[in-house]
Design a protein around this motif. Sequence first.
Motif, mmCIF file in Angstrom:
data_model
loop_
_atom_site.group_PDB
_atom_site.id
_atom_site.type_symbol
_atom_site.label_atom_id
_atom_site.label_comp_id
_atom_site.label_asym_id
_atom_site.label_seq_id
_atom_site.Cartn_x
_atom_site.Cartn_y
_atom_site.Cartn_z
ATOM 1 N N GLU A 183 -2.123 -3.569 -15.651
ATOM 2 C CA GLU A 183 -2.183 -5.034 -15.675
ATOM 3 C C GLU A 183 -2.123 -5.536 -17.124
ATOM 4 N N ALA A 184 -2.869 -4.835 -18.002
ATOM 5 C CA ALA A 184 -2.973 -5.262 -19.403
ATOM 6 C C ALA A 184 -1.638 -5.138 -20.145
ATOM 7 N N GLY A 185 -0.826 -4.134 -19.762
ATOM 8 C CA GLY A 185 0.414 -3.891 -20.503
ATOM 9 C C GLY A 185 1.613 -4.675 -19.984
ATOM 10 N N ARG A 186 1.437 -5.290 -18.822
ATOM 11 C CA ARG A 186 2.598 -5.883 -18.142
ATOM 12 C C ARG A 186 3.322 -6.949 -18.970
ATOM 13 N N LYS A 187 2.545 -7.715 -19.748
ATOM 14 C CA LYS A 187 3.157 -8.774 -20.573
ATOM 15 C C LYS A 187 4.124 -8.173 -21.578
ATOM 16 N N ARG A 188 3.722 -7.032 -22.147
ATOM 17 C CA ARG A 188 4.575 -6.378 -23.146
ATOM 18 C C ARG A 188 5.831 -5.825 -22.474
ATOM 19 N N ALA A 189 5.649 -5.254 -21.267
ATOM 20 C CA ALA A 189 6.812 -4.729 -20.532
ATOM 21 C C ALA A 189 7.780 -5.869 -20.217
ATOM 22 N N LEU A 190 7.227 -7.009 -19.811
ATOM 23 C CA LEU A 190 8.069 -8.161 -19.481
ATOM 24 C C LEU A 190 8.818 -8.655 -20.722
ATOM 25 N N ALA A 191 8.135 -8.629 -21.859
ATOM 26 C CA ALA A 191 8.784 -9.083 -23.102
ATOM 27 C C ALA A 191 9.983 -8.195 -23.434
ATOM 28 N N ALA A 243 32.393 11.549 -29.827
ATOM 29 C CA ALA A 243 31.533 10.379 -30.046
ATOM 30 C C ALA A 243 32.370 9.097 -30.145
ATOM 31 N N HIS A 244 31.927 8.092 -29.436
ATOM 32 C CA HIS A 244 32.580 6.785 -29.499
ATOM 33 C C HIS A 244 31.975 6.006 -30.666
ATOM 34 N N VAL A 245 32.655 4.943 -31.074
ATOM 35 C CA VAL A 245 32.074 4.101 -32.122
ATOM 36 C C VAL A 245 30.994 3.243 -31.468
ATOM 37 N N ILE A 246 29.780 3.343 -31.988
ATOM 38 C CA ILE A 246 28.684 2.569 -31.394
ATOM 39 C C ILE A 246 28.633 1.200 -32.060
ATOM 40 N N GLU A 247 28.856 0.165 -31.247
ATOM 41 C CA GLU A 247 28.863 -1.210 -31.779
ATOM 42 C C GLU A 247 27.469 -1.814 -31.708
ATOM 43 N N GLU A 248 26.664 -1.329 -30.762
ATOM 44 C CA GLU A 248 25.323 -1.903 -30.591
ATOM 45 C C GLU A 248 24.406 -0.896 -29.926
ATOM 46 N N ARG A 249 23.123 -0.955 -30.293
ATOM 47 C CA ARG A 249 22.116 -0.099 -29.657
ATOM 48 C C ARG A 249 21.038 -0.984 -29.045
ATOM 49 N N ILE A 250 20.578 -0.608 -27.860
ATOM 50 C CA ILE A 250 19.483 -1.356 -27.217
ATOM 51 C C ILE A 250 18.372 -0.360 -26.901
ATOM 52 N N LEU A 251 17.203 -0.651 -27.443
ATOM 53 C CA LEU A 251 16.097 0.313 -27.411
ATOM 54 C C LEU A 251 15.093 0.031 -26.291
ATOM 55 N N VAL A 252 14.609 1.098 -25.670
ATOM 56 C CA VAL A 252 13.492 0.974 -24.709
ATOM 57 C C VAL A 252 12.372 1.888 -25.209
ATOM 58 N N PRO A 253 11.205 1.312 -25.570
ATOM 59 C CA PRO A 253 10.133 2.152 -26.105
ATOM 60 C C PRO A 253 9.524 3.058 -25.042
ATOM 61 N N ALA A 254 9.119 4.260 -25.452
ATOM 62 C CA ALA A 254 8.551 5.237 -24.507
ATOM 63 C C ALA A 254 7.317 4.677 -23.796
ATOM 64 N N SER A 255 6.573 3.803 -24.473
ATOM 65 C CA SER A 255 5.339 3.260 -23.872
ATOM 66 C C SER A 255 5.599 2.349 -22.683
ATOM 67 N N ILE A 256 6.863 2.067 -22.413
ATOM 68 C CA ILE A 256 7.173 1.142 -21.313
ATOM 69 C C ILE A 256 6.543 1.605 -19.997
ATOM 70 N N TYR A 257 6.485 2.936 -19.800
ATOM 71 C CA TYR A 257 5.928 3.452 -18.538
ATOM 72 C C TYR A 257 4.458 3.055 -18.400
ATOM 73 N N GLN A 258 3.706 3.220 -19.503
ATOM 74 C CA GLN A 258 2.278 2.831 -19.480
ATOM 75 C C GLN A 258 2.141 1.321 -19.305
ATOM 76 N N TRP A 259 2.952 0.566 -20.038
ATOM 77 C CA TRP A 259 2.863 -0.896 -19.967
ATOM 78 C C TRP A 259 3.137 -1.396 -18.561
ATOM 79 N N LYS A 260 4.159 -0.798 -17.891
ATOM 80 C CA LYS A 260 4.494 -1.236 -16.535
ATOM 81 C C LYS A 260 3.384 -0.904 -15.552
ATOM 82 N N ALA A 261 2.672 0.193 -15.826
ATOM 83 C CA ALA A 261 1.688 0.683 -14.849
ATOM 84 C C ALA A 261 0.338 -0.022 -14.941
#
Length: 259
Positions: free
Chosen positions: A208-216, A188-206
Amino acid sequence: MIEIRSCRGFGELGACVRLQVETWGYDSNDVIPRKAFLVVQKIGGQVIGAFDTEIPKGEEALVGFAMALPGVKTGKGEPRPYLHSHMLAVREGYRNRGLGARLKREQRREALSRGLRHMEWTFDPLEIKNAFLNIHKLGAIVRGYQVDFYGVSSSRLQGGLPTDRLLAEWQLDSPRVRAFLEGHPLAAHVIEERILVPASIYQWKASEAGRKRALAVQLENRQKFQQAFSRGLAVLGFARDAEGNGVFELGLLDQTKLD
Ligand SMILES: CC(C)(COP(=O)(O)OP(=O)(O)OC[C@H]1O[C@@H](n2cnc3c(N)ncnc32)[C@H](O)[C@@H]1OP(=O)(O)O)[C@@H](O)C(=O)NCCC(=O)NCCS
């Protein structure tokens, strides 16, 4: 049984084009034609297919492919040849059985057999599955972010968002990559930073209603990646949790494990 090998003849290259359209839904502006696949093979690139041996005819049997273009790195020292892997696709009913990883392994084997030691490709930072495959299973690292790399795309996977891409670097015969491929990632390396992608991103991208959240999420993560890379950090690990959220793990690169 699935056979992994270089594609042969016009028919199999045509099957790659059809699978490309089936996978991304490209229109005629974006689709890469058979002619280009042919040229790629002739000039030192790769078109490698996955074939279902239960299906007798080669063209119909193609259920996955990886395509890589030859490239040259210039800058300090001598120009260095490498491969830029532009596409990797597996037909929907054949996914999550290890075929994507097998195609990448064959790309690596074939490249090393010709003395090519480096491969790169880009991937969408919002695609959790691809990040898991590229970082966690294959041992690629990332230290570059491209904003809206391809411009507007007709890909249905893009969901109308800017085509931001991370640049995966695969140092084919490095201790790091060998260790990941053998299934024992380096200590294991020393983790200096974590960047998260929520699982719902797939639904948001797919939708029209979720696209704003995906873009954010895209815009927020874009800034985080750019800042982290400018501080000299690299993506060295990727984890997913039980809910399917993905986490990029960034740390300082130990160059000795890469050369
Ligand atoms: C990306 C792609 C080629 C992967 O092919 P594949 O044959 O399914 O890949 P593999 O089975 O080798 O590996 C996928 C891994 O991701 C895991 N996975 C599946 N869904 C996931 C998700 N939502 N989040 C995280 N990991 C996921 C699988 O469990 C598997 O890991 P495991 O072998 O440890 O179980 C395929 O999904 C595809 O064609 N996608 C559409 C095109 C694309 O995005 N291409 C890549 C960018 S150019």
